[in-house]
Design a protein around this motif. Sequence first.
Motif, PDB file in Angstrom:
ATOM      1  N   MET A  75       0.829  -1.184   0.000  1.00 46.94           N
ATOM      2  CA  MET A  75       0.000   0.000   0.000  1.00 46.94           C
ATOM      3  C   MET A  75       0.877   1.253   0.000  1.00 46.94           C
ATOM      4  N   THR A  76       0.380   2.290  -0.572  1.00 48.41           N
ATOM      5  CA  THR A  76       1.105   3.554  -0.654  1.00 48.41           C
ATOM      6  C   THR A  76       1.201   4.204   0.714  1.00 48.41           C
TER       7      THR A  76
ATOM      8  N   PHE B 217       9.924   7.176  -4.056  1.00 45.29           N
ATOM      9  CA  PHE B 217       9.263   8.483  -4.049  1.00 45.29           C
ATOM     10  C   PHE B 217       8.293   8.548  -5.215  1.00 45.29           C
ATOM     11  N   ARG B 218       7.045   8.906  -4.935  1.00 43.63           N
ATOM     12  CA  ARG B 218       6.025   8.997  -5.979  1.00 43.63           C
ATOM     13  C   ARG B 218       5.656  10.429  -6.316  1.00 43.63           C
ATOM     14  N   SER B 219       5.298  11.192  -5.303  1.00 44.89           N
ATOM     15  CA  SER B 219       4.847  12.560  -5.558  1.00 44.89           C
ATOM     16  C   SER B 219       4.843  13.346  -4.262  1.00 44.89           C
ATOM     17  N   ALA B 220       4.725  14.666  -4.415  1.00 43.77           N
ATOM     18  CA  ALA B 220       4.639  15.540  -3.241  1.00 43.77           C
ATOM     19  C   ALA B 220       3.774  16.737  -3.592  1.00 43.77           C
ATOM     20  N   ARG B 221       2.965  17.129  -2.624  1.00 42.34           N
ATOM     21  CA  ARG B 221       2.128  18.321  -2.762  1.00 42.34           C
ATOM     22  C   ARG B 221       2.352  19.193  -1.542  1.00 42.34           C
ATOM     23  N   LEU B 222       2.507  20.472  -1.787  1.00 42.57           N
ATOM     24  CA  LEU B 222       2.755  21.431  -0.718  1.00 42.57           C
ATOM     25  C   LEU B 222       1.526  22.317  -0.577  1.00 42.57           C
ATOM     26  N   VAL B 223       1.013  22.407   0.637  1.00 45.03           N
ATOM     27  CA  VAL B 223      -0.203  23.172   0.911  1.00 45.03           C
ATOM     28  C   VAL B 223       0.145  24.307   1.867  1.00 45.03           C
ATOM     29  N   GLN B 224      -0.177  25.540   1.483  1.00 42.35           N
ATOM     30  CA  GLN B 224       0.042  26.679   2.368  1.00 42.35           C
ATOM     31  C   GLN B 224      -1.177  26.826   3.271  1.00 42.35           C
ATOM     32  N   LEU B 225      -0.927  26.897   4.572  1.00 39.04           N
ATOM     33  CA  LEU B 225      -1.975  27.065   5.566  1.00 39.04           C
ATOM     34  C   LEU B 225      -1.869  28.467   6.155  1.00 39.04           C
ATOM     35  N   ALA B 226      -2.633  28.764   7.163  1.00 32.26           N
ATOM     36  CA  ALA B 226      -2.589  30.073   7.822  1.00 32.26           C
ATOM     37  C   ALA B 226      -1.370  30.186   8.744  1.00 32.26           C
ATOM     38  N   ASN B 227      -1.007  31.402   9.067  1.00 31.57           N
ATOM     39  CA  ASN B 227       0.019  31.698  10.074  1.00 31.57           C
ATOM     40  C   ASN B 227       1.382  31.086   9.757  1.00 31.57           C
TER      41      ASN B 227
ATOM     42  N   GLU C 100       2.182  28.466   8.299  1.00 30.75           N
ATOM     43  CA  GLU C 100       2.271  27.010   8.374  1.00 30.75           C
ATOM     44  C   GLU C 100       2.041  26.403   6.998  1.00 30.75           C
ATOM     45  N   TRP C 101       2.666  25.258   6.799  1.00 27.49           N
ATOM     46  CA  TRP C 101       2.596  24.521   5.540  1.00 27.49           C
ATOM     47  C   TRP C 101       2.362  23.048   5.849  1.00 27.49           C
ATOM     48  N   LEU C 102       1.779  22.346   4.896  1.00 25.24           N
ATOM     49  CA  LEU C 102       1.605  20.901   4.985  1.00 25.24           C
ATOM     50  C   LEU C 102       2.195  20.283   3.729  1.00 25.24           C
ATOM     51  N   ASP C 103       3.153  19.392   3.921  1.00 23.90           N
ATOM     52  CA  ASP C 103       3.762  18.677   2.800  1.00 23.90           C
ATOM     53  C   ASP C 103       3.182  17.264   2.801  1.00 23.90           C
ATOM     54  N   ILE C 104       2.564  16.880   1.702  1.00 18.84           N
ATOM     55  CA  ILE C 104       1.946  15.566   1.552  1.00 18.84           C
ATOM     56  C   ILE C 104       2.774  14.798   0.526  1.00 18.84           C
ATOM     57  N   VAL C 105       3.493  13.788   1.003  1.00 16.14           N
ATOM     58  CA  VAL C 105       4.426  13.050   0.150  1.00 16.14           C
ATOM     59  C   VAL C 105       3.991  11.589   0.081  1.00 16.14           C
ATOM     60  N   GLU C 106       3.920  11.059  -1.131  1.00 13.94           N
ATOM     61  CA  GLU C 106       3.550   9.658  -1.323  1.00 13.94           C
ATOM     62  C   GLU C 106       4.787   8.820  -1.619  1.00 13.94           C
ATOM     63  N   TRP C 107       4.846   7.658  -0.970  1.00 11.08           N
ATOM     64  CA  TRP C 107       5.939   6.693  -1.121  1.00 11.08           C
ATOM     65  C   TRP C 107       5.346   5.349  -1.501  1.00 11.08           C
ATOM     66  N   GLU C 108       6.096   4.570  -2.248  1.00  9.25           N
ATOM     67  CA  GLU C 108       5.625   3.235  -2.623  1.00  9.25           C
ATOM     68  C   GLU C 108       5.357   2.381  -1.391  1.00  9.25           C
ATOM     69  N   THR C 109       6.262   2.453  -0.405  1.00  9.36           N
ATOM     70  CA  THR C 109       6.116   1.641   0.813  1.00  9.36           C
ATOM     71  C   THR C 109       6.540   2.445   2.039  1.00  9.36           C
ATOM     72  N   SER C 110       6.151   1.954   3.174  1.00 14.43           N
ATOM     73  CA  SER C 110       6.568   2.549   4.442  1.00 14.43           C
ATOM     74  C   SER C 110       8.084   2.460   4.608  1.00 14.43           C
ATOM     75  N   GLU C 111       8.664   1.387   4.107  1.00 16.53           N
ATOM     76  CA  GLU C 111      10.122   1.219   4.184  1.00 16.53           C
ATOM     77  C   GLU C 111      10.850   2.280   3.356  1.00 16.53           C
ATOM     78  N   ASP C 112      10.288   2.640   2.204  1.00 19.19           N
ATOM     79  CA  ASP C 112      10.886   3.702   1.386  1.00 19.19           C
ATOM     80  C   ASP C 112      10.857   5.031   2.131  1.00 19.19           C
ATOM     81  N   TYR C 113       9.749   5.323   2.794  1.00 17.74           N
ATOM     82  CA  TYR C 113       9.649   6.556   3.589  1.00 17.74           C
ATOM     83  C   TYR C 113      10.683   6.552   4.710  1.00 17.74           C
ATOM     84  N   ALA C 114      10.814   5.432   5.414  1.00 14.66           N
ATOM     85  CA  ALA C 114      11.786   5.336   6.509  1.00 14.66           C
ATOM     86  C   ALA C 114      13.214   5.516   6.000  1.00 14.66           C
TER      87      ALA C 114
END
Length: 95
Positions: free
Chosen positions: A1-2, A35-45, A47-61
Amino acid sequence: MTAVELTRFKAARRDDLLAARPAMLADFAADRKGFRSARLVQLANDEWLDIVEWETSEDYAASSAKGPNLPGIAAFFAAIDSLVVAEEGVLSPFA
């Protein structure tokens, strides 16, 4: 799972952060297995949220263990003032 990396951080230097983003993404694509993709979201104050997709949990680690090992990644991380929270999840098959 991603695997999905959700990183919320503060960065007041918006222009520096956005200028560093393309090189960071290029370094991730070249150096980070799964590494699959990344999206950067600008929030208030600033703050930012980076949403990054990985093929596996092991790849993220493995990516996390490397840290800012390349110039583009280091420049992006340098534009971050502080970490708010970092979490890992799994992309729902019904997304």
